[in-house]
Scaffold this motif. Structure first.
Motif, PDB file in Angstrom:
ATOM      1  N   GLN A  18       0.823  -1.209   0.000  1.00 43.58           N
ATOM      2  CA  GLN A  18       0.000   0.000   0.000  1.00 43.58           C
ATOM      3  C   GLN A  18       0.857   1.259   0.000  1.00 43.58           C
ATOM      4  OE1 GLN A  18      -3.991   0.446   1.758  1.00 43.58           O
ATOM      5  NE2 GLN A  18      -2.955   1.610   3.359  1.00 43.58           N
ATOM      6  N   TRP A  19       0.505   2.199  -0.863  1.00 36.65           N
ATOM      7  CA  TRP A  19       1.214   3.473  -0.974  1.00 36.65           C
ATOM      8  C   TRP A  19       0.289   4.657  -0.719  1.00 36.65           C
ATOM      9  CZ3 TRP A  19      -0.835   6.646  -4.774  1.00 36.65           C
ATOM     10  CH2 TRP A  19      -1.677   6.018  -5.708  1.00 36.65           C
ATOM     11  N   VAL A  66      -3.368  -4.134  -4.290  1.00 39.01           N
ATOM     12  CA  VAL A  66      -3.329  -2.687  -4.088  1.00 39.01           C
ATOM     13  C   VAL A  66      -3.397  -1.994  -5.441  1.00 39.01           C
ATOM     14  CG1 VAL A  66      -1.923  -0.749  -3.287  1.00 39.01           C
ATOM     15  CG2 VAL A  66      -2.075  -2.836  -1.920  1.00 39.01           C
ATOM     16  N   SER A  67      -4.333  -1.080  -5.569  1.00 43.53           N
ATOM     17  CA  SER A  67      -4.496  -0.335  -6.811  1.00 43.53           C
ATOM     18  C   SER A  67      -3.295   0.572  -7.072  1.00 43.53           C
ATOM     19  CB  SER A  67      -5.770   0.512  -6.735  1.00 43.53           C
ATOM     20  OG  SER A  67      -5.841   1.408  -7.832  1.00 43.53           O
ATOM     21  N   ARG A  89     -10.798   0.252   1.397  1.00 42.11           N
ATOM     22  CA  ARG A  89     -11.009  -1.011   0.674  1.00 42.11           C
ATOM     23  C   ARG A  89      -9.835  -1.966   0.911  1.00 42.11           C
ATOM     24  NH1 ARG A  89     -11.444   1.113  -3.850  1.00 42.11           N
ATOM     25  NH2 ARG A  89      -9.333   0.803  -4.654  1.00 42.11           N
ATOM     26  N   GLN A  90      -8.630  -1.446   0.865  1.00 40.09           N
ATOM     27  CA  GLN A  90      -7.450  -2.289   1.032  1.00 40.09           C
ATOM     28  C   GLN A  90      -7.259  -2.733   2.487  1.00 40.09           C
ATOM     29  OE1 GLN A  90      -5.628  -0.090  -2.878  1.00 40.09           O
ATOM     30  NE2 GLN A  90      -4.636   0.297  -0.928  1.00 40.09           N
ATOM     31  N   GLY A 110       5.552  -4.039   3.989  1.00 36.64           N
ATOM     32  CA  GLY A 110       4.844  -2.909   3.395  1.00 36.64           C
ATOM     33  C   GLY A 110       5.794  -2.122   2.527  1.00 36.64           C
ATOM     34  N   GLY A 111       5.246  -1.206   1.842  1.00 34.84           N
ATOM     35  CA  GLY A 111       4.116  -0.375   2.011  1.00 34.84           C
ATOM     36  C   GLY A 111       4.401   0.670   3.089  1.00 34.84           C
ATOM     37  N   GLU A 112       3.547   1.709   3.108  1.00 37.47           N
ATOM     38  CA  GLU A 112       3.692   2.721   4.168  1.00 37.47           C
ATOM     39  C   GLU A 112       3.109   2.191   5.473  1.00 37.47           C
ATOM     40  OE1 GLU A 112       0.604   3.690   4.781  1.00 37.47           O
ATOM     41  OE2 GLU A 112      -0.348   3.275   2.861  1.00 37.47           O
ATOM     42  N   CYS A 113       3.207   3.008   6.528  1.00 36.15           N
ATOM     43  CA  CYS A 113       3.012   2.511   7.892  1.00 36.15           C
ATOM     44  C   CYS A 113       1.645   1.912   8.172  1.00 36.15           C
ATOM     45  CB  CYS A 113       3.265   3.636   8.890  1.00 36.15           C
ATOM     46  SG  CYS A 113       5.002   3.961   9.160  1.00 36.15           S
TER      47      CYS A 113
END
Length: 297
Positions: A18-19, A66-67, A89-90, A110-113
């Motif tokens: 996720q970003w 993740v979009s 949604r994610q 991740g991804g961010e936190c």
């Protein structure tokens, strides 16, 4: 050594790139003009590299879809949260993936936190008051919707502790009481989320490169009475002399030997059932990818 075995039975490796929790196209640095949102998308690349570099894993691996849609509509700020629809949604999808595997422990790349919210909430529902969370991060992550910074990563710990957007909170199977959360390595004491952190009663231990830090952490853990541990590591907490592939600033962060010393001590004091690595931002590789797209390869 820690009592968590990354390739052992019951362990899920969760890949959550996720970003969208990092608000703004320039959130993690700069790239050449004409590449909007590519700096954020470096968080999407980071988990794949962490998985590639990690030891072989013989347990299950789950992937959260993740979009990568960066259109204005997809990243619209709604109710004070950037790209709110995608993040919500994610989050739900991450909870679904973890719940379907029903693991005893989860390692998240991740991804961010905010990627820690889903697996740690799942672990809180499984272990209840027996779970303690150590949030190893340079920033408090206790912001609220409506703050000047709208990225959900800045609200992730507050959400996990039960405060924030009602729809996000309704999605969680459980939250973690602030008394069972310890912030380790906090550097940004000017962050707007500091007031919320203090109001909520989330304790902190700074890092001074001495065994005294570890003793304070273990003393806090003993007071909680918890035997299960979930550890979130935002790579921006690390000193840039040891690791520069995150968004930390300068040579005032935690040294890698100190982080490993703390993790080993925690593993001796309890069972580490959750471990997240977040905020890997491989900008140089994105720049390389941009070059490759321009070359006749």
């Amino acid at each position: 050594m820690t009592s968590m075995h990354p390739s052992g039975p019951g362990n899920l490796r969760l890949i959550f790139p996720q970003w969208q929790g990092a608000a703004g196209a320039g959130a993690v640095g700069s790239l050449p003009a004409g590449q909007p949102h590519q700096t954020q998308l470096s968080y999407h690349l980071g988990p794949a590299l962490l998985e590639l570099l990690s030891p072989e894993h013989d347990g299950p691996t789950g992937y959260v879809t993740v979009s990568t849609d960066t259109s204005d509509e997809a990243v619209e700020t709604v109710n004070g949260i950037y790209a709110r629809a995608a993040v919500l949604r994610q989050l739900r999808d991450g909870l679904r993936v973890v719940s379907e595997h029903a693991p005893a422990s989860v390692v998240t790349f991740g991804g961010e936190c905010s990627v820690s919210v889903a697996p740690f909430s799942y672990l809180a529902s499984r272990y209840g008051a027996d779970l303690a969370v150590l949030w190893v991060d340079a920033h408090p992550d206790t912001g609220m919707p409506g703050d000047s910074y709208t990225g959900f990563r800045s609200m992730s710990l507050a959400t996990l502790a039960g405060e924030g957007d009602p729809e996000f909170l309704a999605a969680l199977p459980a939250v973690v009481p602030p008394s069972n959360i310890l912030h380790v390595g906090l550097q940004d004491w000017q962050d707007p989320g500091i007031a919320n952190k203090q109001r909520m009663g989330i304790a902190s231990v700074g890092i001074t490169d001495t065994p005294e830090d570890t003793r304070k952490i273990l003393d806090w853990l003993a007071l909680t009475g918890a035997a299960k541990l979930a550890v979130h590591v935002d790579l921006d907490v690390l000193d840039r002399r040891d690791f520069s592939g995150a968004t930390g600033g300068g040579t005032r962060g935690m040294r890698v030997p100190d982080l490993l010393r703390i993790i080993d001590a925690l593993g001796d004091a309890g069972e580490i059932v959750g471990l997240s690595l977040a905020q890997h931002a491989p900008l140089e590789l994105l720049r390389l990818g941009g070059l490759l797209r321009e070359l006749p390869v």
